[in-house]
Design an enzyme around this catalytic site. Sequence first.
Site, short mmCIF file in Angstrom:
data_model
loop_
_atom_site.label_atom_id
_atom_site.label_comp_id
_atom_site.label_asym_id
_atom_site.label_seq_id
_atom_site.Cartn_x
_atom_site.Cartn_y
_atom_site.Cartn_z
N HIS A 11 0.85 -1.19 0.00
CA HIS A 11 0.00 0.00 0.00
C HIS A 11 0.89 1.24 0.00
O HIS A 11 1.78 1.38 0.83
CB HIS A 11 -0.88 -0.04 1.26
CG HIS A 11 -1.84 1.09 1.38
ND1 HIS A 11 -3.16 0.99 0.97
CD2 HIS A 11 -1.69 2.34 1.86
CE1 HIS A 11 -3.77 2.14 1.21
NE2 HIS A 11 -2.91 2.98 1.75
N HIS A 69 -0.31 2.04 11.71
CA HIS A 69 0.94 2.78 11.88
C HIS A 69 0.84 3.81 13.00
O HIS A 69 -0.24 4.12 13.50
CB HIS A 69 1.38 3.44 10.56
CG HIS A 69 0.58 4.63 10.12
ND1 HIS A 69 -0.74 4.58 9.78
CD2 HIS A 69 0.96 5.91 9.93
CE1 HIS A 69 -1.16 5.77 9.39
NE2 HIS A 69 -0.15 6.61 9.49
N GLU A 107 -2.51 13.65 12.05
CA GLU A 107 -3.43 13.45 10.94
C GLU A 107 -4.86 13.81 11.34
O GLU A 107 -5.45 13.19 12.21
CB GLU A 107 -3.39 11.99 10.48
CG GLU A 107 -2.01 11.49 10.11
CD GLU A 107 -1.99 10.00 9.81
OE1 GLU A 107 -3.08 9.42 9.59
OE2 GLU A 107 -0.90 9.40 9.80
N TYR A 141 -15.01 5.56 3.74
CA TYR A 141 -13.56 5.38 3.77
C TYR A 141 -13.24 3.90 3.93
O TYR A 141 -13.85 3.21 4.75
CB TYR A 141 -12.98 6.19 4.93
CG TYR A 141 -11.48 6.12 5.10
CD1 TYR A 141 -10.63 6.27 4.02
CD2 TYR A 141 -10.93 5.90 6.36
CE1 TYR A 141 -9.25 6.22 4.18
CE2 TYR A 141 -9.56 5.85 6.54
CZ TYR A 141 -8.72 6.01 5.44
OH TYR A 141 -7.36 5.94 5.60
N HIS A 195 -5.79 11.67 14.60
CA HIS A 195 -4.80 10.71 15.10
C HIS A 195 -3.51 11.48 15.30
O HIS A 195 -2.86 11.90 14.34
CB HIS A 195 -4.62 9.56 14.11
CG HIS A 195 -5.89 8.80 13.84
ND1 HIS A 195 -6.32 8.48 12.56
CD2 HIS A 195 -6.85 8.36 14.69
CE1 HIS A 195 -7.47 7.84 12.64
NE2 HIS A 195 -7.81 7.75 13.93
N HIS A 238 -3.05 3.83 15.07
CA HIS A 238 -4.34 3.81 14.39
C HIS A 238 -4.23 2.94 13.14
O HIS A 238 -3.15 2.47 12.79
CB HIS A 238 -4.82 5.22 14.05
CG HIS A 238 -3.86 6.01 13.22
ND1 HIS A 238 -2.72 6.58 13.73
CD2 HIS A 238 -3.88 6.34 11.90
CE1 HIS A 238 -2.07 7.22 12.77
NE2 HIS A 238 -2.76 7.08 11.66
#
Length: 431
Positions: A288, A331, A337, A346, A361, A367
């Site tokens: 990703h 991560h 964020e 989402y 976050h 998260h």
Amino acid sequence: MADLAYQSGYGNMFETEAISGALPRGQCAPQVCPFNLYAEQLNGTAFTAPRALNQRSWMYKLRPSVSGQTPYQKIEAGQFSNAFSTFEVTPSQLRWRELPLPADGTQIDFVQGISTMGGIGDPTVKTGLAIYMYSCNTSMDNKAFYSADGDFLIVPQLGSLLIKTEMGRLSIEPQEIAVIPRGIKFAVYVQGDSRGYISEVFSGHFKIPDLGPIGANGLANPRDFYAPVAWYEDIDAEFTVVGKFGGELFQYTLPHSPFDVVAWHGNYTPYKYDLRNYNTMNTVSYDHADPCIFTVLTCQSLDPGTAVLDFVIFPPRWMVAEHTFRPPYYHRNTMTEFMGNIVGTYDAKTDGFVPGGASLHSCMSGHGPEAKVFEKGSTSKLEPVRYPDNNLQFMFETMFMLRIPSWALERERLDINYLECWKGLEKHFTP
């Protein structure tokens, strides 16, 4: 809005006139301007900034900005606040429901409807940023606003906006954005209930990111940004101008419209961009991609490659990575964020993260995808999948830790069960 017109390009030295011949030729401030207009320069950078970074525009106006101005008067800012020293810090993962729309019979304009969700720094020393959400239902008739503190990036989620600016008019709808640089006066006109998100950077200006090894094309292409053409009002009536200065609000009145620029030239201008034109780059082999590959605009700090604010989107796209867990990975990040949902669902949070909602976050707080997304992503067939159209989320990502105001931590606004989405992440260890 069919009569609106735009100029294509990002960072151009534009020139535009609402009346042919209104722009002086050969110099910026002749002894007498065409049509007896006044010349006024607007500087977004210091006079001595390097040529490649210098931002300024010359405007040719019915009157100078100061003409007829009454003294500034301080006014109450309410929840539109930069009093960050009174806010709280928390490493908790936070998620908010959509901002309530104005109650029946209540008339709230764009400026009155702004509520701070977090921020840090000090606009008086041009450092830091603020993140806001807005909810309004009435237009700014005979009223204008400007921020001396920073650039405004406006992201509508519900309702279209007609934005009058000194340089001309912009129309934006959900899945489009507008940037109004520091100091430029504007007024927002709505057609009923409107809601969205705003970020304000106190340091520098937004710009499109460098592409590096991506090459000359891709992501947000310069030709898809649009600046307004010159448009003016010749109205003799009382107008209120609200100015944001040092994180506080002041106002004065004018006996005429502040939108009286007949012609202008320069590269310091508002602009709009349609997020549906974004040319997404993504992995076609494995893993990703980091979310920075989806950056639309950035405001860089003095630390190379580190942003005061990145505006990142998660747009419709094909996902084809092989041997790969395709949802966003778990991560912890040195960056903070703040996410918003413009439309759709989402892929990491299929429940609870509703259009008009938001999440935070913070630096080094863990998260990632909710439990059922992890299970699906770990077992689904690896074939090409389309992240659907009419589906768009975004992120304001910053190097700073944000301070949160008390009203953003009230239980009726928070999703107090947010952490529940990660329950059920069982141990699958098989040594």
